[in-house]
Each structure stands twice: as C-alpha cells, then as structure tokens.
Design an enzyme around this catalytic site. Structure first.
Site, PDB file in Angstrom:
ATOM      1  N   CYS A  96      11.049   3.993 -22.778  1.00  0.00           N
ATOM      2  CA  CYS A  96      10.201   4.926 -23.528  1.00  0.00           C
ATOM      3  C   CYS A  96      11.013   5.947 -24.313  1.00  0.00           C
ATOM      4  O   CYS A  96      10.467   6.883 -24.878  1.00  0.00           O
ATOM      5  CB  CYS A  96       9.208   5.629 -22.610  1.00  0.00           C
ATOM      6  N   ASP A  99      17.622  10.911 -22.902  1.00  0.00           N
ATOM      7  CA  ASP A  99      18.426  11.685 -21.972  1.00  0.00           C
ATOM      8  C   ASP A  99      19.525  10.834 -21.356  1.00  0.00           C
ATOM      9  O   ASP A  99      20.611  11.329 -21.076  1.00  0.00           O
ATOM     10  CB  ASP A  99      17.540  12.287 -20.874  1.00  0.00           C
ATOM     11  N   HIS A 144      13.990  17.068 -29.048  1.00  0.00           N
ATOM     12  CA  HIS A 144      12.529  17.108 -29.005  1.00  0.00           C
ATOM     13  C   HIS A 144      11.902  17.540 -30.316  1.00  0.00           C
ATOM     14  O   HIS A 144      10.775  17.163 -30.627  1.00  0.00           O
ATOM     15  CB  HIS A 144      12.058  17.975 -27.851  1.00  0.00           C
ATOM     16  N   GLU A 177      16.613   8.383 -16.474  1.00  0.00           N
ATOM     17  CA  GLU A 177      17.163   9.033 -17.667  1.00  0.00           C
ATOM     18  C   GLU A 177      18.440   9.805 -17.371  1.00  0.00           C
ATOM     19  O   GLU A 177      18.889  10.596 -18.201  1.00  0.00           O
ATOM     20  CB  GLU A 177      16.111   9.933 -18.329  1.00  0.00           C
TER      21      GLU A 177
HETATM   22  C1  PEP Z   1      13.951  10.279 -22.709  1.00  0.00           C
HETATM   23  O1  PEP Z   1      14.722  11.115 -22.244  1.00  0.00           O
HETATM   24  O2  PEP Z   1      14.337   9.234 -23.244  1.00  0.00           O
HETATM   25  C2  PEP Z   1      12.498  10.517 -22.689  1.00  0.00           C
HETATM   26  C3  PEP Z   1      11.647   9.586 -23.048  1.00  0.00           C
HETATM   27  O3  PEP Z   1      12.070  11.751 -22.296  1.00  0.00           O
HETATM   28  P1  PEP Z   1      12.108  13.026 -23.265  1.00  0.00           P
HETATM   29  O4  PEP Z   1      12.526  12.553 -24.621  1.00  0.00           O
HETATM   30  O5  PEP Z   1      10.784  13.636 -23.226  1.00  0.00           O
HETATM   31  O6  PEP Z   1      13.163  13.867 -22.599  1.00  0.00           O
HETATM   32 MG    MG Z   2      13.910  12.719 -21.070  1.00  0.00          MG
END
Ligand code: PEP
Ligand code: MG
Length: 619
Positions: free
Chosen positions: A545, A498, A224, A474
């Site tokens: 995403c 994830d 993140h 995910e």
């Molecule tokens: C992911 O896990 O790909 C996702 C879009 O969620 P985050 O990156 O916020 O965990």
């Molecule tokens: Mg995620």
C-alpha cells in the site's frame, strides 16, 4: 523544452540589458524539482513564502473602537489561557525540553501582558481606526523591524526574538479571526501555489477545483504532503530549489507534475506545448476511464486486487470513478488534522460510517492513527505528549504512541468496531501502523478484544467474528521479523514509503536527500520479498500500500514477488489495471528473479524500465 538541472534561463527574445524588470519578463526560467503529482498547470504564481496575511487589512468606524478593543482583550485572554495550558503540559516533557521551552513560553506570556505589542495594537485601533487583527499585525511588524535593526552581533538571536513577536501576533490573529489554521481561501482561482514548504495538514485544506498546481522548495516524492497532493489530483512539483527566489506573485508559470519541471515566464512555445499537454491528459483520462468496468486480471487469468488509498473523505467520488475494488488503506490522520481537540468515539463513528456505507460492502481497511514523525498534528498536542525526540521518525510514532496512550486506541477501535457492526461481515479490517515487534500486535489485540467485550456489554451490535487485525510492514525490523509478526497479525500491508525511508536512512520528505530515496534499492526489495514470503507461507493476505503499488512500471516486479493486492492513490488505478491486464504471471516471476539477483539499484531501474517498455509494446 522544460529540462534543466537547476534554474536556467533561455532567451525568448533579446532583452535590453539596462531594464532588468523587462528582462525578467521575457526570459523563461526552468527549474527542476521532484515530480510528485502528474498533470500540467498553467497559471499565475501565488506566492505564500511570506507568511500570508492571515486576515485581510480592515479599518473600522470610530463608533466601533471600544468594541474592537474588547475584541482584542478577549483574544489576548484566550491566547494567555492557551499559553498557560502549554506551560502546564511542559511537565510531561524531558528536562532538556522543559529548559528550552519554559523561557519561550514565559516570553509569550509576557508579550500577552501589558506589553508594547498589546499597548501598541490598542493605540493603533484608536488612533488609526484599524481592526484589531490589522493593528496587531502592524504593531508586530514595527516591533520586529526595530529588533532586527538593533546593533547586535547575535543576528540569529535577533531573528529569533523577532520571530517570537510574530508568533504571538499570529496566535492573536488566529484567536481574533476564530480561524486557527492556515487558510488558502485567498488564493485566486486558477493560481499555482508557491511556498517554501507545505505541511500535509496544509495540503488537506487545498481545494483542487480552485488551485491549478503546487510548487514548493521543500518536500520529497513520498512524503505525506506529496501523497495528499496526489490524492487531491493537484499537479505538483516539490523540492524545487531556487523556486521561491525566482518566482514572484503574479508571474506566469507552467508546471509539469509528471516531469517535475517548472517554467517561469514561459515562452510562447512552452505555452503552446503546455496547452497541448492539457489536451493529451484529458484524452488519456477518457481512454483510461473505459477500463473502469474491466476486470483486473493478467493475461493468464490471475486476479489482482486493486484498492484505493484514502487520505480524506473528499476522495470518495474519485475512488468510485477509478474502479477501485475497495479501500486498502484508509489513513485516519485526516480526522486529527486542523483542529484543536481530539475526535471522540462518536465523532469517529460519524466520520467512518459514511465512508463504509459508500463502499457498499466492498472491503475497507481502516488504519488506526499513525501520529508522529512528519505527520505530527496540531490537535494531538492537546491530547498526547509532545514529540521531543531529536529524531521524531524514530520516536513515539504510530502504534508506539497508541499503546502508550491506550485511551486513544480504545476510542478508535470502538468507533471502527461499531461501524463494522453495521457493515457486511468481513468488509472492514483494522490495520496497525509502525509495528516493529510482534508484541505490539499482541498488545493491540488485547486492547481490541477488551474494547469489543465492553461494547458488547453495552449492547452495541458488533460483527460475530471481529474484523481482522493486520500489521503494516514498514520498518526493516518488521520485515525481518515478518514470520514472527505473521503469527500475531491477520494480514500484512507493506508500506514501502516508510520501509524505504527506514531501510535507507533517508527522510522521505526531505528534498536534500531525495536523490537517495529509492524503493528499488535491493535492500528494500529484499525486505519486501522476505515479508511477502513469510505471509504467503501462512496463506496470509498481503498487500502493498505504499506509493510503489501505484506505479504501473513496478507492477511486473510486485506480481513477480507474489503480491496479488495493490492499494494506491485512486487516480493511479486505471494505469495499474492497464499494466496488470497486459502481464503474464510467469513472465513476472522470471523477471522478479532476475531483478532480485542484482545488487546495483541503477541496474534494477534499467531492468524495470526495459520491462516496462516491453509491457507498453505488448499492450
Ligand atoms: C507507507 O509507509 O508506505 C504507508 C503506506 O504509510 P504512510 O505513507 O501513511 O506512512
Ligand atoms: Mg507509513
């Protein structure tokens, strides 16, 4: 020019062997890390590896001594209250965690009593006319030095005790300065921030207009912190081993966020190259900006929806500039970061409403809080059980936590529904993170419907048809159960970050295993394919995403797998659009079939790179 596996030195001109300092100045050291956020940064190092002085050193007038001692007393009282509160919350933790934490909190409480730290700080205020925070910091340093120099074989124990003193001093300073969080205000303009580690909450505080770049020892490509840095458009290299050892405050640095390289004490040639690259980036940005108004459509006329992921509201102008057709993933974690209380329903309405308004009817998918794992945030410590799992990523994360604390989910649903009531019908969608079983979606929908009924009774204006409720895919469990989850959810958003982490058992934020983190691993691709097909069979919307969706080289594969909606960091949209506009869906489908026959990730990468080169040639 800037290529090396590990710190390596290139002589720019011979240095006198005797003078090591001079030698440092004339040698370029190249360190390779993980390319996280593209762009070139040229500037001096601002090293925050040593805990930053959270408050500037300050002296006071003799007449202010009493007031200063009162200020200290108030901060001690506030800190004591906080520690007592923490202790009260221990009850909700498992026994082992309580056993571990209780003595620590007792030690904190003692240090906040009539301890050497407090007495010493008081004395320093009086005798040295120091401001309370300076007095506390000096006294804590002095105590820590005494502890660390004790003759004791248990060095780890000594370090722990010294750390406890410093921790209490930091808490006192935070209360004294009424600034409870790490601040980067003292980073000089144009500097490159160098740190052992940066949390996503830290990254959210960085000002892209001031900070030229970020380089850290820790961190992975799709953690993140990386996502936040990309969102802010700050050139960044993470996972650069040897960096904090080599870099000193004020050292000149050139950072290449696309190549993942860092040059310390750059040679004149490197500097010339870097300045040239800054120009190349600027020209490319101008070129890509021209794509903004062009449709995202393949050469054979297939439309591909390109949406933006959003981490913090400050990104709104960037999203508009990038030509996003909407927001495909609004991560709401920002609302819970860097604060000590929880945002209530009204506070959340106040946060979402301007974003939805700014999108002027363009679709926006709001994901409910994905707390847990590496995203743990300070505010939540006040409102939810602390994470005690030895494997937080496998613990109470995302929808699991929300279903356990439905009042949090209710407040968030209520806020989203109220905001949706003011938006055009269908513009807002709601997304659930970390789903693994269909019943989680079902249970969340029950809460959702209940909240909607309550709001309607209250006279709130809600959309006639409630916003769609989707599930993140995910985890491998969700991907393989996608056909069952599809019966409960209105849409899917595939979170490849994830998905790759959980499929490959590789922490997405850990530099040590970053070489194993590979979304092109066939296992990840097969799970994506399975989930996509489950959605397409039911004609259910499905998007990608995760960070994969913003990589133009991967667009042919994703389109070939049947994906027609990609959500990504806004700055990636123009390049992805360029790729879409050069592709033929038939070619992509054939290419994806070839890729899916492979079992070797390296071969898949080769194929992807080969196709991407072809794309460039065609474009
Ligand atoms: C992911 O896990 O790909 C996702 C879009 O969620 P985050 O990156 O916020 O965990
Ligand atoms: Mg995620």
């Amino acid at each position: 020019m800037m290529k090396a596996e590990k710190p390596e030195k290139t002589e720019a001109k011979p240095a006198p062997a005797a003078d090591k300092r001079a030698a440092r100045r004339v040698k370029e050291t190249v360190i390779r890390g993980i390319a996280v956020s593209p762009g070139i940064a040229i500037g001096p190092v601002f090293d925050t590896t040593e805990p930053p002085a959270e408050a500037p050193r300050r002296t006071i007038a003799e007449t202010a001594v009493d007031a200063e001692k009162q200020r200290l007393a108030a901060a001690v009282a506030a800190s004591r209250k906080q520690v007592a509160k923490l202790k009260m919350r221990l009850g909700v933790l498992p026994e082992e965690a309580q056993e571990e934490l209780e003595p620590l909190l007792d030690a904190y409480a003692m240090m906040l009593g009539d301890s050497r730290l407090i007495r010493g700080a008081r004395k320093r205020i009086e005798a040295n006319l120091l401001a309370a925070e300076t007095a506390v910091a000096d006294e804590a340093d002095a105590i820590a030095d005494v502890i660390l120099s004790a003759k004791d074989d248990d060095k780890a124990g000594l370090r722990r005790r010294a750390g406890e003193v410093r921790e209490i001093a930091r808490r006192l300073t935070r209360n004294l300065t009424e600034n409870p969080f790490r601040s980067f205000k003292d980073v000089p303009e144009g500097a490159i921030l160098v740190a052992e580690e940066l949390t996503p909450a830290d990254a959210a505080l960085l000002d892209p207009a001031r900070i030229a770049g970020v380089a850290t020892e820790e961190g992975g490509a799709d953690g993140h912190t990386a996502i936040m840095l990309r969102a802010l458009g700050i050139p960044a290299v993470l996972g650069a081993h040897g960096l904090t050892e080599a870099a000193r405050r004020g050292d000149q640095m050139v950072l290449d966020g696309a190549a993942g390289t860092i040059a310390l004490h750059p040679t004149p040639a490197t500097l010339v190259w870097a300045k040239d690259q800054v120009g190349v980036y600027a020209r490319e940005r101008t070129k890509l900006a021209k794509l903004r108004r062009l449709p995202s459509i393949t050469t054979d006329g297939e439309e591909v929806e390109l949406l933006a992921n959003m981490e913090i509201p400050a990104e709104l102008p960037l999203i508009a500039q990038a030509g996003a057709q909407g927001i495909g993933l609004l991560r709401t974690e920002f609302l819970f970061m860097n604060r000590e209380d929880l945002p209530d329903e009204d506070a959340q309405v106040a946060a979402y409403a301007p974003i939805v308004e700014a999108m002027a009817g363009d679709p926006i998918t709001i994901r409910v809080l994905d707390w847990g794992g590496e995203k743990e945030m300070e505010a939540l410590a006040a409102g939810v059980p602390a994470q005690t799992s030895a494997n937080p990523a496998l613990g109470l994360r995302g929808i699991r936590m929300l279903l356990k604390r439905p009042e949090l989910l209710e407040a968030q649903f209520a806020a989203i529904l109220r905001v949706a009531g003011k938006a055009p019908e269908g513009a807002v969608r709601v997304l659930l993170p970390m789903v693994t079983i269909p019943t989680e979606v079902k249970a969340a929908r029950e809460v959702y419907d209940r909240v909607a009924r309550r709001l309607r009774r209250r006279g709130e204006k809600l959309p006639e048809k409630l916003p769609e409720l989707g599930a993140m895919i995910e985890t491998p469990g969700a991907a393989l159960a996608a056909d069952a989850i599809a019966l409960e959810a209105d849409f899917f958003a595939i979170g490849t970050n994830d998905l790759a982490m959980y499929t490959l058992a590789v922490d997405r934020g850990d530099a040590e295993v970053a070489h194993l983190y590979d979304p092109l691993h066939p296992a990840v691709l097969r799970l994506m394919q399975f989930a996509t097909e489950a959605a397409l069979r039911l004609r259910m919307p499905v998007s990608v995403c995760g960070e994969m969706g913003g990589n133009p080289r991967l667009v042919p594969l994703l389109l070939g797998l049947g994906i027609r909606c990609l959500s990504m960091n806004a700055s990636a949209i123009p390049r992805v659009k360029q790729a879409v506009r050069s592709l033929d869906i038939g070619d992509c489908a054939r290419f994806a079939r070839r890729v899916m026959e492979q079992s070797d990730p390296a071969r898949i990468r080769e194929l992807v790179d080969g196709f991407a080169t072809g794309v460039t040639e065609r474009g």
